[in-house]
Design an enzyme around this catalytic site. Structure first.
Site, PDB file in Angstrom:
ATOM      1  N   ASP A 190       3.883  13.734  -0.047  1.00 19.42           N
ATOM      2  CA  ASP A 190       2.457  13.572  -0.294  1.00 19.42           C
ATOM      3  C   ASP A 190       2.352  12.150  -0.825  1.00 19.42           C
ATOM      4  O   ASP A 190       2.693  11.879  -1.981  1.00 19.42           O
ATOM      5  CB  ASP A 190       1.964  14.575  -1.348  1.00 19.42           C
ATOM      6  CG  ASP A 190       0.462  14.488  -1.504  1.00 19.42           C
ATOM      7  OD1 ASP A 190      -0.034  13.357  -1.690  1.00 19.42           O
ATOM      8  OD2 ASP A 190      -0.212  15.521  -1.440  1.00 19.42           O
ATOM      9  N   HIS A 191       1.922  11.228   0.028  1.00 22.57           N
ATOM     10  CA  HIS A 191       2.091   9.816  -0.343  1.00 22.57           C
ATOM     11  C   HIS A 191       1.291   9.445  -1.592  1.00 22.57           C
ATOM     12  O   HIS A 191       1.571   8.452  -2.250  1.00 22.57           O
ATOM     13  CB  HIS A 191       1.783   8.883   0.836  1.00 22.57           C
ATOM     14  CG  HIS A 191       0.320   8.675   1.098  1.00 22.57           C
ATOM     15  ND1 HIS A 191      -0.433   9.569   1.793  1.00 22.57           N
ATOM     16  CD2 HIS A 191      -0.519   7.674   0.746  1.00 22.57           C
ATOM     17  CE1 HIS A 191      -1.677   9.127   1.864  1.00 22.57           C
ATOM     18  NE2 HIS A 191      -1.760   7.971   1.232  1.00 22.57           N
ATOM     19  N   HIS A 253      -3.417  16.039  -1.299  1.00 17.64           N
ATOM     20  CA  HIS A 253      -3.586  14.971  -2.291  1.00 17.64           C
ATOM     21  C   HIS A 253      -4.397  15.438  -3.508  1.00 17.64           C
ATOM     22  O   HIS A 253      -4.017  15.198  -4.657  1.00 17.64           O
ATOM     23  CB  HIS A 253      -4.291  13.761  -1.683  1.00 17.64           C
ATOM     24  CG  HIS A 253      -3.655  13.270  -0.411  1.00 17.64           C
ATOM     25  ND1 HIS A 253      -2.303  13.264  -0.212  1.00 17.64           N
ATOM     26  CD2 HIS A 253      -4.199  12.769   0.728  1.00 17.64           C
ATOM     27  CE1 HIS A 253      -2.044  12.781   0.992  1.00 17.64           C
ATOM     28  NE2 HIS A 253      -3.167  12.473   1.583  1.00 17.64           N
TER      29      HIS A 253
HETATM   30  C1  BG6 Z   1      -4.019  10.551   4.560  1.00 17.78           C
HETATM   31  C2  BG6 Z   1      -5.123  11.153   5.369  1.00 17.78           C
HETATM   32  O1  BG6 Z   1      -3.141  11.551   4.116  1.00 17.78           O
HETATM   33  O2  BG6 Z   1      -4.569   9.873   3.447  1.00 17.78           O
HETATM   34  C3  BG6 Z   1      -6.097  10.086   5.816  1.00 17.78           C
HETATM   35  O3  BG6 Z   1      -4.575  11.808   6.506  1.00 17.78           O
HETATM   36  C4  BG6 Z   1      -6.594   9.305   4.626  1.00 17.78           C
HETATM   37  O4  BG6 Z   1      -7.182  10.650   6.525  1.00 17.78           O
HETATM   38  C5  BG6 Z   1      -5.426   8.813   3.794  1.00 17.78           C
HETATM   39  O5  BG6 Z   1      -7.335   8.199   5.119  1.00 17.78           O
HETATM   40  C6  BG6 Z   1      -5.896   8.176   2.520  1.00 17.78           C
HETATM   41  O6  BG6 Z   1      -4.801   7.584   1.916  1.00 17.78           O
HETATM   42  P1  BG6 Z   1      -4.940   6.226   1.128  1.00 17.78           P
HETATM   43  O7  BG6 Z   1      -3.575   5.945   0.617  1.00 17.78           O
HETATM   44  O8  BG6 Z   1      -5.439   5.211   2.105  1.00 17.78           O
HETATM   45  O9  BG6 Z   1      -5.940   6.513   0.053  1.00 17.78           O
END
Ligand code: BG6
Length: 501
Positions: A190-191, A253
């Site tokens: 989960d980045h 997230h």
């Molecule tokens: C991803 C989603 O996990 O997270 C995307 O699939 C979203 O739709 C993105 O845009 C948002 O990540 P960040 O790091 O750009 O806030």
């Protein structure tokens, strides 16, 4: 800035990182630039290489040239010849179609050949940077070719989201993974957990007595988690239309952020102690009753509008999106975490695409003092607000009241903002750098354990089912706005508002 991440000297990180989806977007935009920066920060071992598996027929030279261009474009540090030379020396392109199950033996032989050359100790990280429909196929290929659980070596499986599309499919996928890998070897990405400020939630809470002692329903009026994006679905229409904001942002997230904000202090900082406390938060979420769904959940879908002054199309006009799509691109939600710490304190959550701002923030609004002294009959009392800024700025904002020195007896809210002071400002390490390094050294704290994923799906599934049965009046917000009117009413009916500080 050079990252350290508590460099581990004593763990043997030697390994082959096998990336399935070597020619894909994730590899080019995130993984390769992260590997570049890990080389730059001397965080990769000597005995390490990266095998990129791709379907397309291309030479290793061509592939490396493409990677060079991507690193050049996406890396947080400028590309330098010496560092690039090191990284490119580690990269191998292996062409094969992973839907051809028989091809896995060839890959196995290739990797074993490299073990001898690079002295990787037979250790493997299998990274599935592919579309989710291939997850089980690849894991099956690794299983039948006996590539996993090799005696005398370690292996890890890294899997990107979406982890299933509902509880049932997530369980099925998980069962397949567990046939081949141990739970402790599975790293569910989960980045958001790799983002600096998300890691800082625990630090702020558990390293500051002024916050932790008032971090509860006695002092906190409400907490807002707001993840908004100006971006639309772009080229991801097909994926997104089966996903929507619920599956794309909430199940993963947002549930992770909610857990970190509301969890009890863990007994120690070990991975499982932290994950266990996080899980309890999701388990304590109030019952998702028909009443809850009717009153507390707002869905939205963007229509056309303007982003930064430029016209953009509505969701239903995006590529690969059906003209009558009922998929939500926005979601607002009010929920309670029914444990002793937070019962009675509402959490307001919103996330959406094509909104007026791109920002990720957690706003903690503290309760007002009784209006019997200063605020009795004149000034309006501004609440104490603590804002954890996740992006685009990283830092903490705090609002408190002081005397207005310019007037005789006025009171004004003073705003302290550390965002511009943050050492990470401007050059925040890619979340993926942190995550890849943690995978190598076997620290799974920033990854989701299966029971967390399962609990989040149990909760999200009920809302998704409700949404899918409901025919919404879409589109219901303009691109460039802050979402549907009802999302504002959700708070207004409680006498509150979304903070945008
Ligand atoms: C991803 C989603 O996990 O997270 C995307 O699939 C979203 O739709 C993105 O845009 C948002 O990540 P960040 O790091 O750009 O806030």
């Amino acid at each position: 800035m050079e990252m350290d991440f508590n460099k581990s000297e004593d763990i043997d990180l030697s390994a082959i990182l096998v990336i399935f989806g070597g020619t894909g977007d994730l590899t080019h935009r995130k993984l390769m630039p992260s590997l570049y920066n890990l080389v730059r920060d001397k965080l990769l071992p000597e005995n390490f290489c990266v095998v990129c598996v791709g379907r397309r027929d291309k030479s290793e030279e061509e592939y490396k040239k493409e990677v060079h261009d991507s690193v050049n474009k996406y890396s947080r540090n400028k590309i330098e010849d010496g560092i690039w030379a090191k990284l490119q020396g580690m990269i191998y392109y292996y062409q094969f179609d992973f839907t051809d199950i028989n091809g896995f033996t060839g890959l196995k032989d290739f990797l074993e050949g490299l073990d001898g050359k690079v002295h990787t100790g037979g250790n493997r990280v299998f990274y599935l940077a592919v579309a989710p429909e291939y997850f089980e196929t690849i894991v099956h290929g690794l299983q039948i070719s006996n590539m996993a659980k090799k005696p005398g070596a370690w292996d890890k499986l890294v899997i990107e989201k979406p982890f299933g599309k509902d509880l049932k499919t997530a369980r099925k996928l998980n069962n397949k993974l567990l046939e081949v890998f141990d739970e402790k070897s599975i790293y569910r990405i989960d980045h958001y957990l790799g983002k600096e400020m998300i890691q800082n939630i625990m630090v702020l809470r558990f390293c500051n007595s002024i916050f932790e002692s008032i971090w509860n329903n006695k002092f906190i009026d409400n907490i807002q988690i707001s993840l908004t994006e100006k971006l639309g679905v772009g080229s991801r229409g097909e994926y997104y239309d089966h996903s929507g904001a619920m599956r794309d942002m909430l199940q993963n997230h947002i549930m992770q952020i909610l857990s970190l904000v509301a969890m009890e202090p863990p007994v120690n900082l070990k991975t499982d102690s932290i994950r266990t406390e996080k899980l309890k938060v999701i388990e304590a979420i109030e019952e998702i009753s028909p009443e809850f769904l009717k009153n507390n959940v707002i869905f939205g879908q963007y229509g056309k509008g303007f982003i930064d002054g430029n016209p953009v199309v509505g969701y239903r006009e995006e590529n690969n999106v059906p003209k009558d799509s009922n998929t939500e691109t926005f979601l607002a939600l009010k929920l309670h975490v029914n444990n002793f710490r937070f019962a009675g304190t509402p959490f307001y959550i919103r996330t959406g695409k094509r909104m007026g701002t791109s920002s990720a923030e957690i706003v903690v609004q503290f309760k007002d003092l009784p209006n019997i002294l200063y605020f009795k009959d004149r000034d309006v009392q501004e609440p104490n607000l603590l804002v954890l800024r996740i992006q685009p700025n990283v830092g903490v904002f705090f609002q408190f009241n002081t005397k207005d020195f310019a007037t005789h007896n006025g009171i004004i809210p003073t705003k302290m903002d550390t965002s511009s002071l943050s050492p990470a400002q401007g050059n925040t390490p890619e979340a993926y750098e942190r995550l890849i390094y943690d995978i190598l050294r076997g620290d799974a704290t920033l990854f989701s354990r299966w029971d967390e994923v399962e609990a989040a799906w149990s909760m999200a599934d009920q809302i998704i089912r409700y949404r899918e049965q409901k025919k919404s009046q879409f589109p219901n917000y303009d691109s460039g706005s802050m979402g549907p009117v009802r999302a504002f009413e959700l708070l207004a009916k409680d006498g509150r508002k979304w903070w945008n500080v």
